[in-house]
Design a protein around this motif. Structure first.
Motif, mmCIF file in Angstrom:
data_model
loop_
_atom_site.group_PDB
_atom_site.id
_atom_site.type_symbol
_atom_site.label_atom_id
_atom_site.label_comp_id
_atom_site.label_asym_id
_atom_site.label_seq_id
_atom_site.Cartn_x
_atom_site.Cartn_y
_atom_site.Cartn_z
ATOM 1 N N PHE A 182 0.819 -1.209 0.000
ATOM 2 C CA PHE A 182 0.000 0.000 0.000
ATOM 3 C C PHE A 182 0.860 1.271 0.000
ATOM 4 O O PHE A 182 0.535 2.255 -0.640
ATOM 5 C CB PHE A 182 -0.929 0.024 1.214
ATOM 6 N N GLN A 183 1.947 1.256 0.787
ATOM 7 C CA GLN A 183 2.862 2.396 0.860
ATOM 8 C C GLN A 183 2.116 3.710 1.121
ATOM 9 O O GLN A 183 2.322 4.724 0.454
ATOM 10 C CB GLN A 183 3.703 2.508 -0.424
ATOM 11 N N LEU A 184 1.240 3.689 2.115
ATOM 12 C CA LEU A 184 0.468 4.885 2.458
ATOM 13 C C LEU A 184 1.315 5.858 3.268
ATOM 14 O O LEU A 184 2.168 5.451 4.067
ATOM 15 C CB LEU A 184 -0.768 4.497 3.270
ATOM 16 N N ALA A 185 1.076 7.149 3.073
ATOM 17 C CA ALA A 185 1.796 8.163 3.833
ATOM 18 C C ALA A 185 1.368 8.108 5.291
ATOM 19 O O ALA A 185 0.199 7.907 5.604
ATOM 20 C CB ALA A 185 1.516 9.551 3.257
ATOM 21 N N THR A 186 2.329 8.278 6.188
ATOM 22 C CA THR A 186 2.025 8.281 7.624
ATOM 23 C C THR A 186 2.518 9.595 8.215
ATOM 24 O O THR A 186 3.395 10.262 7.666
ATOM 25 C CB THR A 186 2.699 7.107 8.356
ATOM 26 N N GLY A 187 1.939 9.959 9.363
ATOM 27 C CA GLY A 187 2.298 11.224 9.995
ATOM 28 C C GLY A 187 2.635 11.030 11.455
ATOM 29 O O GLY A 187 2.603 9.930 11.993
ATOM 30 N N SER A 188 2.953 12.147 12.106
ATOM 31 C CA SER A 188 3.310 12.117 13.523
ATOM 32 C C SER A 188 2.227 12.823 14.325
ATOM 33 O O SER A 188 1.313 13.421 13.780
ATOM 34 C CB SER A 188 4.657 12.820 13.746
ATOM 35 N N VAL A 189 2.365 12.749 15.649
ATOM 36 C CA VAL A 189 1.402 13.386 16.544
ATOM 37 C C VAL A 189 1.967 14.715 17.017
ATOM 38 O O VAL A 189 3.130 14.806 17.409
ATOM 39 C CB VAL A 189 1.104 12.471 17.750
ATOM 40 N N SER A 190 1.159 15.771 16.986
ATOM 41 C CA SER A 190 1.588 17.080 17.448
ATOM 42 C C SER A 190 1.795 17.068 18.957
ATOM 43 O O SER A 190 0.915 16.655 19.713
ATOM 44 C CB SER A 190 0.525 18.133 17.090
ATOM 45 N N SER A 191 2.958 17.509 19.405
ATOM 46 C CA SER A 191 3.232 17.550 20.848
ATOM 47 C C SER A 191 2.429 18.650 21.531
ATOM 48 O O SER A 191 2.178 18.596 22.740
ATOM 49 C CB SER A 191 4.731 17.778 21.093
ATOM 50 N N LYS A 192 1.983 19.664 20.778
ATOM 51 C CA LYS A 192 1.230 20.771 21.372
ATOM 52 C C LYS A 192 -0.208 20.397 21.665
ATOM 53 O O LYS A 192 -0.748 20.686 22.719
ATOM 54 C CB LYS A 192 1.258 21.987 20.434
ATOM 55 N N ILE A 193 -0.862 19.751 20.698
ATOM 56 C CA ILE A 193 -2.292 19.477 20.859
ATOM 57 C C ILE A 193 -2.595 18.022 21.140
ATOM 58 O O ILE A 193 -3.729 17.663 21.425
ATOM 59 C CB ILE A 193 -3.087 19.937 19.615
ATOM 60 N N GLY A 194 -1.592 17.140 21.047
ATOM 61 C CA GLY A 194 -1.795 15.735 21.379
ATOM 62 C C GLY A 194 -2.635 14.991 20.371
ATOM 63 O O GLY A 194 -3.212 13.958 20.676
ATOM 64 N N ARG A 195 -2.743 15.548 19.152
ATOM 65 C CA ARG A 195 -3.516 14.883 18.109
ATOM 66 C C ARG A 195 -2.654 14.666 16.887
ATOM 67 O O ARG A 195 -1.669 15.372 16.671
ATOM 68 C CB ARG A 195 -4.756 15.719 17.715
ATOM 69 N N GLY A 196 -3.076 13.717 16.073
ATOM 70 C CA GLY A 196 -2.324 13.423 14.869
ATOM 71 C C GLY A 196 -2.583 14.423 13.772
ATOM 72 O O GLY A 196 -3.603 15.099 13.734
ATOM 73 N N ARG A 197 -1.602 14.539 12.876
ATOM 74 C CA ARG A 197 -1.780 15.355 11.678
ATOM 75 C C ARG A 197 -2.409 14.491 10.597
ATOM 76 O O ARG A 197 -2.039 13.341 10.428
ATOM 77 C CB ARG A 197 -0.437 15.899 11.211
ATOM 78 N N HIS A 198 -3.348 15.062 9.842
ATOM 79 C CA HIS A 198 -4.018 14.308 8.785
ATOM 80 C C HIS A 198 -3.018 13.912 7.713
ATOM 81 O O HIS A 198 -2.338 14.761 7.146
ATOM 82 C CB HIS A 198 -5.133 15.143 8.139
ATOM 83 N N THR A 199 -2.928 12.620 7.417
ATOM 84 C CA THR A 199 -2.106 12.173 6.305
ATOM 85 C C THR A 199 -2.979 11.627 5.192
ATOM 86 O O THR A 199 -2.590 11.629 4.038
ATOM 87 C CB THR A 199 -1.113 11.082 6.754
ATOM 88 N N THR A 200 -4.178 11.147 5.521
ATOM 89 C CA THR A 200 -5.120 10.660 4.518
ATOM 90 C C THR A 200 -6.085 11.789 4.184
ATOM 91 O O THR A 200 -6.780 12.296 5.049
ATOM 92 C CB THR A 200 -5.900 9.446 5.058
ATOM 93 N N ARG A 201 -6.140 12.187 2.913
ATOM 94 C CA ARG A 201 -6.957 13.326 2.507
ATOM 95 C C ARG A 201 -8.260 12.912 1.852
ATOM 96 O O ARG A 201 -9.212 13.677 1.830
ATOM 97 C CB ARG A 201 -6.148 14.212 1.528
ATOM 98 N N THR A 202 -8.298 11.752 1.258
ATOM 99 C CA THR A 202 -9.490 11.306 0.549
ATOM 100 C C THR A 202 -9.835 9.885 0.982
ATOM 101 O O THR A 202 -9.031 9.196 1.594
ATOM 102 C CB THR A 202 -9.258 11.314 -0.973
#
Length: 292
Positions: A182-202
């Motif tokens: 699949f090789q899907l893009a992955t992201g990290s979690v923001s240390s400020k808000i404790g939530r993940g950044r969107h990597t899946t757009r559609t």
């Protein structure tokens, strides 16, 4: 007239895969606007060829199921993903996602991710106990150690499944572990808000090599109970649904009615008190939305 399945939708274009495996870029006929119907990923459709790999969708076949957020049709099963760390597990958010999956009539498997980051095994046991007692199968996983990956693969066979959960809980990483192709893009979690950044757009449907399909979707974060009746909510908690026939009053909301079997089960420890508190908060939201 050729038929196929919408496997991706971007900016008004629908990518329809035919039974022969060809992917056709389609627009929707204007008649759908008049009918107030929007084609969704997962829809089975008929279309007209216009040449050069292009076409127009002319018919959307009846749907078995439909989700609004994410917009997808004909899903059979939800793999509800919740991280144990980074971000820390948020049971109220998890229960909110589960309610929406139940309302849509989906089979549910709860997948706990990032077990390699948990030093206290009792926490995994506690969360597993809450949801297994509620009637859900629970799989603890780690893409680092490989724990639970094969078990999730078995649940996916032969079904169209949606991976549901907040951003940053590891949905794309889990899908990559299930099938590295699949090789899907992955992201990290923001240390400020404790939530993940969107990597899946559609929303996109992906085929699995062992059979079955999965839908990679943007994270769930703003789910509301718009359009839900107060009487429907308790049916979206399997452990409440199991006991509601034992309540004295038909249509019991399990709040302050006498001889309520659900409240009795909470007092006995048979139903998790935290899940019950979340239910009461959701019930207030449902009632507030109905008033306005």
């Amino acid at each position: 007239m050729p038929e196929g399945q919408i496997v991706r939708a971007v900016s008004g274009f629908y990518y329809v895969r035919t039974p022969e495996g060809e992917k056709v870029q389609c627009r929707a006929r204007g008649v759908f606007k008049k009918k107030n119907v929007t084609p969704l990923v997962g829809d089975l459709v008929r279309f007209d060829w216009t040449g050069d790999g292009q076409g127009f969708i002319t018919e959307v076949k009846p749907r078995k199921t439909q989700l609004i957020r994410p917009p997808i049709a004909n899903v059979e099963q939800a793999i509800v993903v919740s991280a144990l760390r980074e971000p820390a597990v948020q049971l109220m958010v998890l229960d909110r996602v589960l309610v929406h999956c139940e309302k849509a009539g989906l089979d549910v498997v709860l997948c706990l991710t990032k077990t390699d980051l948990v030093t206290d095994e009792e926490e995994i046991v506690r969360v597993r106990s809450i949801y297994e007692t509620a009637g859900y199968p629970v799989v603890a996983t780690s893409v680092v150690t490989g724990e639970g990956i094969d078990t999730v693969r078995q649940y996916l066979k032969g079904k169209l499944s949606v991976f549901a959960g907040q951003s940053g809980v590891g949905k794309s990483s889990l899908l990559n572990a299930i099938h590295p192709g699949f090789q899907l893009a992955t992201g990290s979690v923001s240390s400020k808000i404790g939530r993940g950044r969107h990597t899946t757009r559609t929303v996109e449907i992906l085929d699995l090599p062992d059979g079955g399909q999965v839908a990679d979707t943007p994270g769930f974060s703003q789910l509301t109970f718009q359009g839900m009746e107060a009487s429907e909510l308790s049916d979206c908690f399997p452990e409440f649904r199991l006991r509601s026939s034992e309540c004295r009053f038909r249509g019991c909301l399990h709040r302050n009615e006498p001889d309520c079997a659900v409240r009795s089960a909470v007092e006995k420890g048979e139903v998790d008190a935290g899940r019950y508190e979340h239910y009461l908060q959701f019930l207030q939201e449902v009632e507030a939305l109905r008033r306005y």
